[in-house]
Design a protein around this motif. Sequence first.
Motif, PDB file in Angstrom:
ATOM      1  N   VAL A  51      -1.631   0.130   2.294  1.00  0.00           N
ATOM      2  CA  VAL A  51      -1.916  -1.305   2.252  1.00  0.00           C
ATOM      3  C   VAL A  51      -1.261  -1.867   0.995  1.00  0.00           C
ATOM      4  CG1 VAL A  51      -3.705  -3.080   2.209  1.00  0.00           C
ATOM      5  CG2 VAL A  51      -4.112  -0.934   3.430  1.00  0.00           C
ATOM      6  N   ARG A  52      -0.274  -2.732   1.172  1.00  0.00           N
ATOM      7  CA  ARG A  52       0.464  -3.320   0.045  1.00  0.00           C
ATOM      8  C   ARG A  52      -0.042  -4.722  -0.302  1.00  0.00           C
ATOM      9  NH1 ARG A  52       2.040   0.075  -2.927  1.00  0.00           N
ATOM     10  NH2 ARG A  52       3.444  -1.409  -3.869  1.00  0.00           N
ATOM     11  N   GLY A  53      -0.940  -5.250   0.501  1.00  0.00           N
ATOM     12  CA  GLY A  53      -1.506  -6.565   0.236  1.00  0.00           C
ATOM     13  C   GLY A  53      -2.540  -6.910   1.284  1.00  0.00           C
ATOM     14  N   ASP A  54      -3.433  -7.801   0.930  1.00  0.00           N
ATOM     15  CA  ASP A  54      -4.413  -8.317   1.885  1.00  0.00           C
ATOM     16  C   ASP A  54      -4.427  -9.830   1.702  1.00  0.00           C
ATOM     17  OD1 ASP A  54      -6.546  -9.121   3.425  1.00  0.00           O
ATOM     18  OD2 ASP A  54      -7.928  -7.589   2.679  1.00  0.00           O
ATOM     19  N   PHE A  55      -3.721 -10.515   2.585  1.00  0.00           N
ATOM     20  CA  PHE A  55      -3.535 -11.956   2.444  1.00  0.00           C
ATOM     21  C   PHE A  55      -4.808 -12.756   2.746  1.00  0.00           C
ATOM     22  CE2 PHE A  55       0.999 -10.677   3.493  1.00  0.00           C
ATOM     23  CZ  PHE A  55       1.382 -10.654   2.159  1.00  0.00           C
ATOM     24  N   ASN A  56      -5.828 -12.102   3.303  1.00  0.00           N
ATOM     25  CA  ASN A  56      -7.108 -12.771   3.551  1.00  0.00           C
ATOM     26  C   ASN A  56      -8.128 -12.498   2.448  1.00  0.00           C
ATOM     27  OD1 ASN A  56      -6.361 -14.039   5.960  1.00  0.00           O
ATOM     28  ND2 ASN A  56      -6.725 -12.168   7.103  1.00  0.00           N
ATOM     29  N   ALA A  57      -7.764 -11.665   1.475  1.00  0.00           N
ATOM     30  CA  ALA A  57      -8.684 -11.331   0.384  1.00  0.00           C
ATOM     31  C   ALA A  57      -8.857 -12.525  -0.554  1.00  0.00           C
ATOM     32  CB  ALA A  57      -8.157 -10.125  -0.386  1.00  0.00           C
ATOM     33  N   LYS A  58      -9.936 -12.466  -1.324  1.00  0.00           N
ATOM     34  CA  LYS A  58     -10.242 -13.514  -2.301  1.00  0.00           C
ATOM     35  C   LYS A  58      -9.955 -12.989  -3.705  1.00  0.00           C
ATOM     36  CE  LYS A  58     -14.037 -15.327   0.519  1.00  0.00           C
ATOM     37  NZ  LYS A  58     -14.057 -14.353   1.590  1.00  0.00           N
ATOM     38  N   VAL A  59      -9.849 -13.889  -4.663  1.00  0.00           N
ATOM     39  CA  VAL A  59      -9.641 -13.501  -6.055  1.00  0.00           C
ATOM     40  C   VAL A  59     -10.778 -12.566  -6.473  1.00  0.00           C
ATOM     41  CG1 VAL A  59      -9.564 -14.332  -8.449  1.00  0.00           C
ATOM     42  CG2 VAL A  59      -8.369 -15.599  -6.651  1.00  0.00           C
ATOM     43  N   GLY A  60     -10.408 -11.448  -7.084  1.00  0.00           N
ATOM     44  CA  GLY A  60     -11.381 -10.447  -7.527  1.00  0.00           C
ATOM     45  C   GLY A  60     -11.575  -9.315  -6.535  1.00  0.00           C
ATOM     46  N   ASP A  61     -11.189  -9.515  -5.270  1.00  0.00           N
ATOM     47  CA  ASP A  61     -11.313  -8.434  -4.290  1.00  0.00           C
ATOM     48  C   ASP A  61     -10.413  -7.271  -4.681  1.00  0.00           C
ATOM     49  OD1 ASP A  61     -13.077  -9.973  -2.838  1.00  0.00           O
ATOM     50  OD2 ASP A  61     -11.735 -10.303  -1.134  1.00  0.00           O
ATOM     51  N   LYS A  62     -10.903  -6.046  -4.412  1.00  0.00           N
ATOM     52  CA  LYS A  62     -10.152  -4.823  -4.718  1.00  0.00           C
ATOM     53  C   LYS A  62     -10.036  -3.966  -3.469  1.00  0.00           C
ATOM     54  CE  LYS A  62     -11.845  -4.489  -9.490  1.00  0.00           C
ATOM     55  NZ  LYS A  62     -10.654  -4.463 -10.293  1.00  0.00           N
ATOM     56  N   PHE A  63      -8.951  -3.215  -3.384  1.00  0.00           N
ATOM     57  CA  PHE A  63      -8.759  -2.224  -2.325  1.00  0.00           C
ATOM     58  C   PHE A  63      -7.778  -1.184  -2.835  1.00  0.00           C
ATOM     59  CE2 PHE A  63      -5.807  -5.728  -1.616  1.00  0.00           C
ATOM     60  CZ  PHE A  63      -4.587  -5.088  -1.423  1.00  0.00           C
ATOM     61  N   PHE A  64      -7.646  -0.088  -2.111  1.00  0.00           N
ATOM     62  CA  PHE A  64      -6.710   0.970  -2.488  1.00  0.00           C
ATOM     63  C   PHE A  64      -5.563   1.007  -1.487  1.00  0.00           C
ATOM     64  CE2 PHE A  64     -10.363   2.172  -4.930  1.00  0.00           C
ATOM     65  CZ  PHE A  64      -9.814   2.711  -6.091  1.00  0.00           C
ATOM     66  N   THR A  65      -4.383   1.403  -1.998  1.00  0.00           N
ATOM     67  CA  THR A  65      -3.200   1.419  -1.131  1.00  0.00           C
ATOM     68  C   THR A  65      -3.323   2.462  -0.029  1.00  0.00           C
ATOM     69  OG1 THR A  65      -2.042   2.827  -2.729  1.00  0.00           O
ATOM     70  CG2 THR A  65      -1.616   0.445  -2.835  1.00  0.00           C
ATOM     71  N   THR A  66      -3.731   3.677  -0.381  1.00  0.00           N
ATOM     72  CA  THR A  66      -3.863   4.727   0.635  1.00  0.00           C
ATOM     73  C   THR A  66      -5.310   5.197   0.787  1.00  0.00           C
ATOM     74  OG1 THR A  66      -3.422   6.518  -0.938  1.00  0.00           O
ATOM     75  CG2 THR A  66      -1.520   5.592   0.249  1.00  0.00           C
ATOM     76  N   GLY A  67      -6.088   5.099  -0.263  1.00  0.00           N
ATOM     77  CA  GLY A  67      -7.476   5.542  -0.207  1.00  0.00           C
ATOM     78  C   GLY A  67      -7.633   7.044  -0.244  1.00  0.00           C
ATOM     79  N   ASP A  68      -6.562   7.779  -0.556  1.00  0.00           N
ATOM     80  CA  ASP A  68      -6.661   9.242  -0.557  1.00  0.00           C
ATOM     81  C   ASP A  68      -6.965   9.831  -1.932  1.00  0.00           C
ATOM     82  OD1 ASP A  68      -4.214   8.999  -1.863  1.00  0.00           O
ATOM     83  OD2 ASP A  68      -3.039   9.916  -0.261  1.00  0.00           O
ATOM     84  N   GLY A  69      -7.006   9.001  -2.968  1.00  0.00           N
ATOM     85  CA  GLY A  69      -7.375   9.479  -4.298  1.00  0.00           C
ATOM     86  C   GLY A  69      -6.336  10.335  -4.991  1.00  0.00           C
ATOM     87  N   THR A  70      -5.116  10.359  -4.475  1.00  0.00           N
ATOM     88  CA  THR A  70      -4.052  11.131  -5.122  1.00  0.00           C
ATOM     89  C   THR A  70      -3.403  10.281  -6.213  1.00  0.00           C
ATOM     90  OG1 THR A  70      -2.336  10.382  -3.598  1.00  0.00           O
ATOM     91  CG2 THR A  70      -3.582  12.370  -2.978  1.00  0.00           C
ATOM     92  N   ASP A  71      -2.494  10.900  -6.979  1.00  0.00           N
ATOM     93  CA  ASP A  71      -1.876  10.159  -8.079  1.00  0.00           C
ATOM     94  C   ASP A  71      -0.911   9.063  -7.610  1.00  0.00           C
ATOM     95  OD1 ASP A  71       0.219  11.776  -7.283  1.00  0.00           O
ATOM     96  OD2 ASP A  71       0.517  12.718  -9.230  1.00  0.00           O
ATOM     97  N   THR A  72      -0.623   8.997  -6.318  1.00  0.00           N
ATOM     98  CA  THR A  72       0.202   7.898  -5.805  1.00  0.00           C
ATOM     99  C   THR A  72      -0.631   6.745  -5.249  1.00  0.00           C
ATOM    100  OG1 THR A  72       0.423   8.971  -3.649  1.00  0.00           O
ATOM    101  CG2 THR A  72       2.166   9.398  -5.265  1.00  0.00           C
ATOM    102  N   ASP A  73      -1.928   6.962  -5.091  1.00  0.00           N
ATOM    103  CA  ASP A  73      -2.835   5.913  -4.620  1.00  0.00           C
ATOM    104  C   ASP A  73      -3.011   4.891  -5.737  1.00  0.00           C
ATOM    105  OD1 ASP A  73      -4.635   4.526  -3.041  1.00  0.00           O
ATOM    106  OD2 ASP A  73      -6.253   5.997  -3.250  1.00  0.00           O
ATOM    107  N   GLN A  74      -3.032   3.621  -5.400  1.00  0.00           N
ATOM    108  CA  GLN A  74      -3.174   2.568  -6.395  1.00  0.00           C
ATOM    109  C   GLN A  74      -4.338   1.658  -6.059  1.00  0.00           C
ATOM    110  OE1 GLN A  74       0.771   0.979  -5.829  1.00  0.00           O
ATOM    111  NE2 GLN A  74       1.522   1.978  -7.669  1.00  0.00           N
TER     112      GLN A  74
END
Length: 183
Positions: free
Chosen positions: A106-129
């Motif tokens: 997930v590179r973006g969530d255009f429906n999210a609000k300011v302050g919302d957080k999410f992870f790019t892959t959700g796998d917890g590896t060092d490439t997850d953001q």
Amino acid sequence: MKKTASIAQILFVMLSLTIAYGCKKDSMPANKPTVDSYLPMQVGNLWYANQENYTEIQDSVIIGGKLFYKFYSLIGGDGVAISFLRIDEQGKLIAGDTRNPAFRAVRGDFNAKVGDKFFTTGDGTDTDQEVTVIQKSDSEITFSFDAVYHPNLKGHPFQVKYIKGQGFPGNWTKLKINGVVYK
């Protein structure tokens, strides 16, 4: 009789060309695109700074049964980046990989609000953001990416902004969105 028919045909062709090209609208519309997406996706879209720095959507492909667009970027004249992106039904910008059809980020969530957080892959590896929406208005949205699981990159976030109707911000010398040339 043949001469009259030939003259009539020539006049018809000239009249048709006059109508087709004489009534053509200006190809340089208002400065701001009116597309209702933070990242318009259509083959042929172009964000062009110069011959060494540009991004264009070159193709569309099916990955894992979903339609993705191939973004080709040339950076500095010799750096190439290829991304496969789509916006899903929930307004999320999803990256895919043709070599690994099960991969999704997930590179973006255009429906999210300011302050919302999410992870790019959700796998917890060092490439997850961890991604945070840090700014949003009717015309633009900005995400902050932090590699929270990476030992050296954690705490050094970078930002990515999208402009509604245009996609990538920049001082483009050429900008083509959904078949319309803006610059």
